[in-house]
Design a protein around this motif. Structure first.
Motif, PDB file in Angstrom:
ATOM      1  N   ALA A  30       0.900  -1.137  -0.059  1.00 46.43           N
ATOM      2  CA  ALA A  30       0.126  -0.005   0.024  1.00 46.43           C
ATOM      3  C   ALA A  30       0.820   1.202   0.006  1.00 46.43           C
ATOM      4  N   LYS A  31       2.041   1.298   0.653  1.00 45.47           N
ATOM      5  CA  LYS A  31       2.933   2.486   0.739  1.00 45.47           C
ATOM      6  C   LYS A  31       4.233   2.345   0.107  1.00 45.47           C
ATOM      7  N   VAL A  32       4.628   3.417  -0.440  1.00 45.24           N
ATOM      8  CA  VAL A  32       5.878   3.656  -0.980  1.00 45.24           C
ATOM      9  C   VAL A  32       6.962   3.699   0.187  1.00 45.24           C
ATOM     10  N   ASP A  33       7.261   2.692   1.110  1.00 49.60           N
ATOM     11  CA  ASP A  33       8.028   2.695   2.147  1.00 49.60           C
ATOM     12  C   ASP A  33       9.410   1.780   1.621  1.00 49.60           C
ATOM     13  N   GLU A  34      10.602   1.974   2.827  1.00 47.48           N
ATOM     14  CA  GLU A  34      11.641   1.150   2.616  1.00 47.48           C
ATOM     15  C   GLU A  34      11.509  -0.279   2.134  1.00 47.48           C
ATOM     16  N   ASP A  35      10.658  -0.744   2.548  1.00 46.89           N
ATOM     17  CA  ASP A  35      10.251  -2.223   2.368  1.00 46.89           C
ATOM     18  C   ASP A  35      10.057  -2.505   0.897  1.00 46.89           C
ATOM     19  N   PHE A  36       8.921  -1.751   0.461  1.00 42.27           N
ATOM     20  CA  PHE A  36       8.662  -1.661  -0.998  1.00 42.27           C
ATOM     21  C   PHE A  36       9.811  -1.366  -1.808  1.00 42.27           C
ATOM     22  N   LEU A  37      10.600  -0.396  -1.502  1.00 42.77           N
ATOM     23  CA  LEU A  37      11.673   0.076  -2.319  1.00 42.77           C
ATOM     24  C   LEU A  37      12.914  -1.159  -2.515  1.00 42.77           C
ATOM     25  N   ALA A  65       8.220  10.126  -4.024  1.00 38.49           N
ATOM     26  CA  ALA A  65       7.322   9.681  -2.790  1.00 38.49           C
ATOM     27  C   ALA A  65       7.156  11.049  -1.785  1.00 38.49           C
ATOM     28  N   LYS A  66       8.677  11.141  -1.575  1.00 40.18           N
ATOM     29  CA  LYS A  66       8.636  12.319  -0.392  1.00 40.18           C
ATOM     30  C   LYS A  66       8.178  13.706  -0.998  1.00 40.18           C
ATOM     31  N   LYS A  67       8.192  14.036  -2.130  1.00 40.94           N
ATOM     32  CA  LYS A  67       7.493  15.178  -2.624  1.00 40.94           C
ATOM     33  C   LYS A  67       5.971  15.285  -3.024  1.00 40.94           C
ATOM     34  N   LYS A  68       5.523  14.060  -2.803  1.00 39.22           N
ATOM     35  CA  LYS A  68       4.153  13.602  -2.931  1.00 39.22           C
ATOM     36  C   LYS A  68       3.781  13.443  -4.410  1.00 39.22           C
ATOM     37  N   GLU A  69       4.745  13.509  -5.123  1.00 36.64           N
ATOM     38  CA  GLU A  69       4.414  13.117  -6.682  1.00 36.64           C
ATOM     39  C   GLU A  69       3.926  11.956  -6.948  1.00 36.64           C
ATOM     40  N   ILE A  70       4.429  10.698  -6.040  1.00 40.86           N
ATOM     41  CA  ILE A  70       3.846   9.452  -5.850  1.00 40.86           C
ATOM     42  C   ILE A  70       3.188   9.263  -4.490  1.00 40.86           C
ATOM     43  N   GLU A  71       1.937   9.328  -4.582  1.00 42.64           N
ATOM     44  CA  GLU A  71       1.205   9.161  -3.092  1.00 42.64           C
ATOM     45  C   GLU A  71       0.743   7.564  -3.002  1.00 42.64           C
ATOM     46  N   GLY A  72       0.807   6.788  -3.911  1.00 43.94           N
ATOM     47  CA  GLY A  72       0.586   5.212  -3.556  1.00 43.94           C
ATOM     48  C   GLY A  72       1.239   4.480  -4.501  1.00 43.94           C
ATOM     49  N   THR A  73       1.254   3.331  -4.134  1.00 41.36           N
ATOM     50  CA  THR A  73       2.217   2.545  -4.945  1.00 41.36           C
ATOM     51  C   THR A  73       1.685   2.064  -6.397  1.00 41.36           C
ATOM     52  N   GLU A  74       0.238   2.375  -6.711  1.00 42.79           N
ATOM     53  CA  GLU A  74      -0.399   2.349  -7.817  1.00 42.79           C
ATOM     54  C   GLU A  74       0.269   3.454  -8.906  1.00 42.79           C
ATOM     55  N   GLN A  75       1.056   4.367  -8.391  1.00 39.10           N
ATOM     56  CA  GLN A  75       1.416   5.281  -9.274  1.00 39.10           C
ATOM     57  C   GLN A  75       2.858   5.169  -9.477  1.00 39.10           C
TER      58      GLN A  75
END
Length: 305
Positions: A30-37, A65-75
């Motif tokens: 769900a989230k672009v976090d360090e585990d996802f990366l 993701a930090k700049k909110k250009e990507i707000e979820g993993t689907e982006q």
């Protein structure tokens, strides 16, 4: 089947190993976090995108993701598609035929499809009404000249050749002279592909360059390095050797249809700074086209749609 469809079909193995796995990851996170990366990094590395390029892509996703250009993993997928397309764009991708003759030197190790590539290039330009000549400068490999002769006949092009074991520079000298005398538009020169002794390769290529420049000072106008996509990161290592020994202006990538390692296209551009100029996605004479970044990325990301 049009070439875009053949490209999509040819990239199916790479897509399964690359974008399909990213889609699966997106579906589980769900989230672009360090585990996802971290998981995304492993997918990119296994797709032969290369360490340096993977780090750049991961950092770009992290910053977006930090700049909110990507707000979820689907982006993430649309972001990567756009970012990779921009990475692959290069003003030097197009092969320009200007001077007469335009001399194109073709280099690469044996087994990558170098002679076949020259035959397909000859056919492509012949179809566009250019007068094409081939020079069988690989006098080291048994039957290389015969193979080039067959391709020349198939493409309707004259082939300049000597006996096996002859001095490659002598073949090149005769070919350049003949190309000038016969008002040829494009002269493709095949070269030996042995790498076991880099010094010999360097000396031979330097001699060939001297012969060409003596007759046409601004030539060779292009030096194409042929790489086999199925070798993945090993292709990068081969490229580094040839970049030391020849003034490579662009890459021809063969056998994209037989590999899950098509991500190497991105690594070639990013790590070597070389444009991919031509790609092969099949055995047929028409399964070969100039590389277009947008079409490649469309086929890689949207191939099944």
């Amino acid at each position: 089947m049009g070439f875009l469809e053949r490209l999509k079909d040819g990239l199916s193995k790479t897509r399964r190993n690359f974008t399909d796995r990213i889609e699966e990851l997106v579906g589980m996170s769900a989230k672009v976090d360090e585990d996802f990366l971290e998981e995304l990094e492993m997918i990119l590395l296994s797709g032969d995108v290369g360490v340096k390029t993977t780090e750049k892509l991961i950092d770009a996703v992290r910053q977006a993701a930090k700049k909110k250009e990507i707000e979820g993993t689907e982006q993430v997928m649309p972001f990567l598609k756009k970012y990779i397309a921009e990475m692959l764009q290069d003003e030097g991708q197009r092969t320009r035929i200007g001077a007469k003759p335009t001399v194109i030197l073709v280099v690469g190790v044996n087994g990558v499809g170098k002679t076949t590539t020259i035959g397909k290039l000859a056919n492509y330009f012949h179809l566009f009404k250019y007068k094409v000549m081939l020079a069988a400068g690989d006098t080291f490999r048994a039957a290389a000249a015969e193979q080039l002769q067959i391709w020349g006949e198939r493409a309707g092009c004259e082939v300049i050749r000597h006996e096996e074991g002859a001095d490659p520079a002598a073949v090149v000298f005769d070919a350049v002279k003949a190309a000038i005398a016969r008002n040829v538009d494009v002269l493709f020169i095949d070269t030996a592909g042995r790498l076991h002794n880099k010094t010999n390769l360097m000396n031979e290529l330097e001699k060939v360059h001297r012969i060409i420049k003596r007759e046409i000072p601004e030539a060779p106008h292009e030096t194409f390095l042929v790489l086999d996509a199925t070798t993945g990161q090993n292709a990068i290592n081969q490229a580094k050797v040839f970049m030391e020994t020849a003034n490579v202006t662009g890459v021809v990538l063969t056998k994209l249809d037989g590999t899950a390692k098509g991500g190497v296209v991105i690594a070639i551009k990013e790590e070597l700074g070389l444009p991919v100029k031509w790609i092969g996605v099949g055995e047929g004479i028409m399964d070969f086209r100039p590389f277009e970044a947008d079409k490649f990325v469309d086929a890689l990301f949207d191939g099944d749609k």
